[in-house]
Scaffold this motif. Structure first.
Motif, PDB file in Angstrom:
ATOM      1  N   GLY A 241      52.915  44.567  49.402  1.00  0.00           N
ATOM      2  CA  GLY A 241      53.589  43.409  48.830  1.00  0.00           C
ATOM      3  C   GLY A 241      52.876  42.901  47.594  1.00  0.00           C
ATOM      4  O   GLY A 241      51.876  43.451  47.145  1.00  0.00           O
ATOM      5  N   TYR A 242      53.401  41.809  47.044  1.00  0.00           N
ATOM      6  CA  TYR A 242      52.848  41.242  45.814  1.00  0.00           C
ATOM      7  C   TYR A 242      52.641  39.739  45.918  1.00  0.00           C
ATOM      8  O   TYR A 242      51.977  39.152  45.067  1.00  0.00           O
ATOM      9  CB  TYR A 242      53.778  41.546  44.632  1.00  0.00           C
ATOM     10  N   TRP A 243      53.203  39.101  46.934  1.00  0.00           N
ATOM     11  CA  TRP A 243      53.043  37.647  47.086  1.00  0.00           C
ATOM     12  C   TRP A 243      53.076  37.326  48.571  1.00  0.00           C
ATOM     13  O   TRP A 243      54.055  37.614  49.259  1.00  0.00           O
ATOM     14  CB  TRP A 243      54.156  36.891  46.363  1.00  0.00           C
ATOM     15  N   ALA A 244      52.003  36.732  49.071  1.00  0.00           N
ATOM     16  CA  ALA A 244      51.883  36.475  50.505  1.00  0.00           C
ATOM     17  C   ALA A 244      51.801  34.986  50.826  1.00  0.00           C
ATOM     18  O   ALA A 244      51.459  34.622  51.947  1.00  0.00           O
ATOM     19  CB  ALA A 244      50.646  37.188  51.050  1.00  0.00           C
ATOM     20  N   TRP A 245      52.085  34.115  49.845  1.00  0.00           N
ATOM     21  CA  TRP A 245      51.893  32.678  50.022  1.00  0.00           C
ATOM     22  C   TRP A 245      50.461  32.382  50.436  1.00  0.00           C
ATOM     23  O   TRP A 245      50.203  31.481  51.244  1.00  0.00           O
ATOM     24  CB  TRP A 245      52.891  32.099  51.023  1.00  0.00           C
ATOM     25  N   ASP A 246      49.548  33.158  49.897  1.00  0.00           N
ATOM     26  CA  ASP A 246      48.123  32.923  50.102  1.00  0.00           C
ATOM     27  C   ASP A 246      47.753  31.570  49.481  1.00  0.00           C
ATOM     28  O   ASP A 246      48.282  31.181  48.439  1.00  0.00           O
ATOM     29  CB  ASP A 246      47.342  34.063  49.427  1.00  0.00           C
TER      30      ASP A 246
END
Length: 657
Positions: A241-246
């Protein structure tokens, strides 16, 4: 023991601190009584501030390049086996160095503002320099005290562990952090002018005009930094993925959302004299959120793949955040009544009304992300219990807000000021709506049953075709030269449309890569094959490579289509010197229509576990993000006009449609 470079670096930071103190005093004194300050002193002080920051960064890089382990920072993040490129980028790989970079960028922006302040009679400009001096005092103070990277070690090691493996394994380390800092720090300029205007009890659009370029530049850099960070995550982390809501990802997204709202509402104030108080609130919030983002990144209060350092600066950053938030909004409360706009949107069905709805959606979006990010931190601080806010919460909240933003983005630029009648809107949007309806219907006929996907396709198609139609009806002659002249003459308007086009492409890529993705995990013995997404995937062999700073083990994976070899993927495991834990590196096969992504789950000599992904239109995500940033840079690239800005001219372009 080589102490020349550490001493030079610390001296540069002290020079920057002293210059910041003097600049703050001179700036505020010139704002109160211009006759008591010489203009040359302001410029010289700003250049001294920049000189100190340049000296600090030069000394830091010099110590890294020369393997000067007598400096504590070098001993912490460097190793002799690190290649030169990643040795240089190690200058911002940890806390102390990243703050030196922050001071360098801040000093650069300060020097630019000082160059624009032509006279001490420019009380708005001198006050802004005073505010920037105060910000400089804080960050140079961190570098010279609790986050000092130039500390000299009594017993320096012969070698160090090197930077975090994720920071010395991809070229993005040279671009992503500096671009984020150019964005974060750049918002100091509109904040400084807003505070100066409040101190002077001066409303109007002057402070907006003076800080417009810096705000757009900062927003464009922050946009680029977010996109490059997502690409970096996609290329390196191996989770597909590219965005994990980290939390640290969110820390950069939140100020971007608020800054986007500010840029839109600033247009309304310049054109119609509305939303002045709202603009003060947005610009104060944007700057405060950049400080909060730095606190989340560098204080270790959140567990994140991006948190590379344990630090003692958390309390200082939090205190500065409270000071900015409390002091800024207190000043606004005391002076805000004088700053209130005399006019308000006449109707919601107007461009002002659509921009206001857009602002509300962006700020609600930012508040939702902020709540989900800091809630676990607050709960743990108050109760000691550990809770988490996962991806389902963010996705559930982000989807309807994003759809609303796409709708507002699609109709806003084509809505008249003051009052939009149904007849005018139908004339401007009937062709885009017809084409968008046809595209949505075609998707349904093709078998797509997800209403969210169909709706996004409808909104994206309508937005893109409306922009193209506007360009066609506005250009006097459909020739490339005429189009180019139009785009150059109305840079702000068409820069915004280019950014909107990029957002539409990003939305289409996100929906396509999420809704139509294919994923599989397969276990293969040497020579065995498995079928995936129309490809035959074969594990052929493993190879081990000894490099200067790591041991790399590759798995040769052959992808065949119709019996023909189309790709040899080489996902790998890297073990870096001084870092015994293996770090995976996926193999990505990008394409215009799709990406094929191969990551290692486990690797042995004769057996491999592969995580396989196929993402449609993934490359469009990076292209769309580049368009968004390019739109911002295009909008700011033209010369500013005092009597008639691009924002003022843009509505006339629309009205002729």
């Amino acid at each position: 023991m080589n102490t020349v470079l550490p001493s030079a670096g610390w001296s540069g930071a002290m020079l920057g601190l002293a210059a910041s103190i003097v600049l703050a005093l001179l700036g505020f004194r010139a704002q109160r009584n211009p006759d008591r300050v010489r203009h040359a002193r302001l410029r010289v002080t700003a250049w001294c501030m920049l000189g100190g920051a340049v000296l600090s960064m030069s000394a830091l890089i010099g110590a890294l390049v020369t393997d000067n382990f007598a400096m504590s920072y070098v001993a912490e993040v460097h190793s002799r086996s690190t290649p030169l490129f990643f040795t240089i980028t190690s200058a911002w790989a940890s806390l102390g160095g990243s703050l030196v970079l922050w001071t360098l960028v801040l000093a650069g922006y300060t020097a630019v503002v000082a160059r624009q302040v032509r006279s001490v009679e420019d009380r708005l400009g001198t006050g802004a320099l005073g505010v920037m001096g105060v910000v400089g005092i804080f960050f140079f103070g961190l570098v010279t005290t609790v986050a000092n990277p130039f500390t000299i070690m009594a017993n320096p090691p012969a070698d160090g562990p090197g930077a975090n493996p994720l920071l010395r394994d991809h070229i993005m380390v040279a671009f992503h952090p500096p671009m984020l800092y150019l964005g974060f720090v750049g918002f100091t300029v509109p904040f400084a002018f807003a505070m100066s205007a409040l101190l002077l009890r001066r409303g109007g659009v002057d402070w907006l005009r003076r800080s417009r370029r810096a705000g757009l530049v900062a927003w464009s850099f922050l946009t680029g930094g977010l996109v490059l960070g997502a690409w970096w995550s996609y290329e390196v982390l191996g989770w597909g993925g590219y965005w994990a809501w980290d939390p640290v990802e969110n820390a950069a997204l939140i100020p971007w959302l608020v800054a986007t709202a500010f840029l839109h509402s600033a247009v309304v104030q310049v054109k119609r004299g509305m939303l002045q108080s709202w603009n003060f609130v947005l610009v104060l919030a944007t700057f405060a959120l950049t400080i909060l983002g730095t606190f989340l990144t560098r204080s270790s209060v959140v567990v994140s793949v991006h948190s590379f350092s344990q630090s003692a600066v958390g309390p200082a950053l939090l205190a500065f955040f409270v000071l900015v938030l409390g002091g800024g909004f207190t000043l606004f409360a005391l002076r805000g009544e004088r700053m209130a706009s005399l006019s308000r949107p006449e109707r919601l069905a107007s461009r002002e009304g659509v921009f206001l709805v857009n602002n509300l959606l962006l700020t609600v979006f930012a508040f939702v992300v902020l709540t989900g990010t800091v809630y676990p931190v607050l709960v743990e601080a108050v109760t000691g219990a550990q809770v988490s806010v996962g991806r389902p919460f963010f996705d559930r909240m982000a989807v309807p807000l994003s759809l609303g933003l796409l709708l507002a983005m699609g109709i806003g630029p084509f809505t008249p000021y003051r009052h939009a009648t149904f007849g005018v809107m139908w004339m401007r949007l009937r062709i885009p709506l017809l084409i968008a309806s046809s595209a949505a219907a075609a998707m349904v006929l093709a078998g797509v049953r997800d209403p969210g996907v169909v709706l996004v396709m409808f909104l994206v198609t309508a937005s893109v075709t409306a922009t193209v139609r506007q360009l066609v009806v506005t250009v006097p002659h459909p020739r490339p030269a005429a189009v180019w002249r139009l785009l150059r003459s109305q840079r702000a308007y068409w820069g915004g449309q280019l950014a909107h086009l990029g957002v539409a492409v990003v939305a289409l890529a996100i929906v396509s890569s999420s809704a139509f993705a294919q994923r599989a995990t397969v276990t293969l013995e040497r020579g065995a094959s498995a079928e995936f997404a129309g490809y035959s995937v074969t594990f052929e062999k493993t190879e081990r490579h000894e490099l200067s700073d790591r041991t790399s083990t590759d798995a040769h994976i052959v992808l065949r289509e119709g019996g023909r070899v189309v790709r040899v993927a080489e996902p790998r495991l890297n073990v870096f010197a001084g870092r015994p834990q293996a770090v995976g590196q996926p193999s990505v096969w990008p394409g215009v229509a799709q990406d094929v992504y191969v990551a290692l789950g486990a690797l042995e000599d004769n057996r491999v576990v592969l995580n396989l992904y196929r993402y449609p239109l993934m490359s469009w995500l990076w292209a769309g993000g580049a368009l968004v940033a390019a739109g911002g840079f295009w909008a700011v690239s033209g010369r500013l006009r005092r009597k008639r800005t691009d924002e003022e001219a843009a509505p006339e372009v629309v009205s002729r449609a």
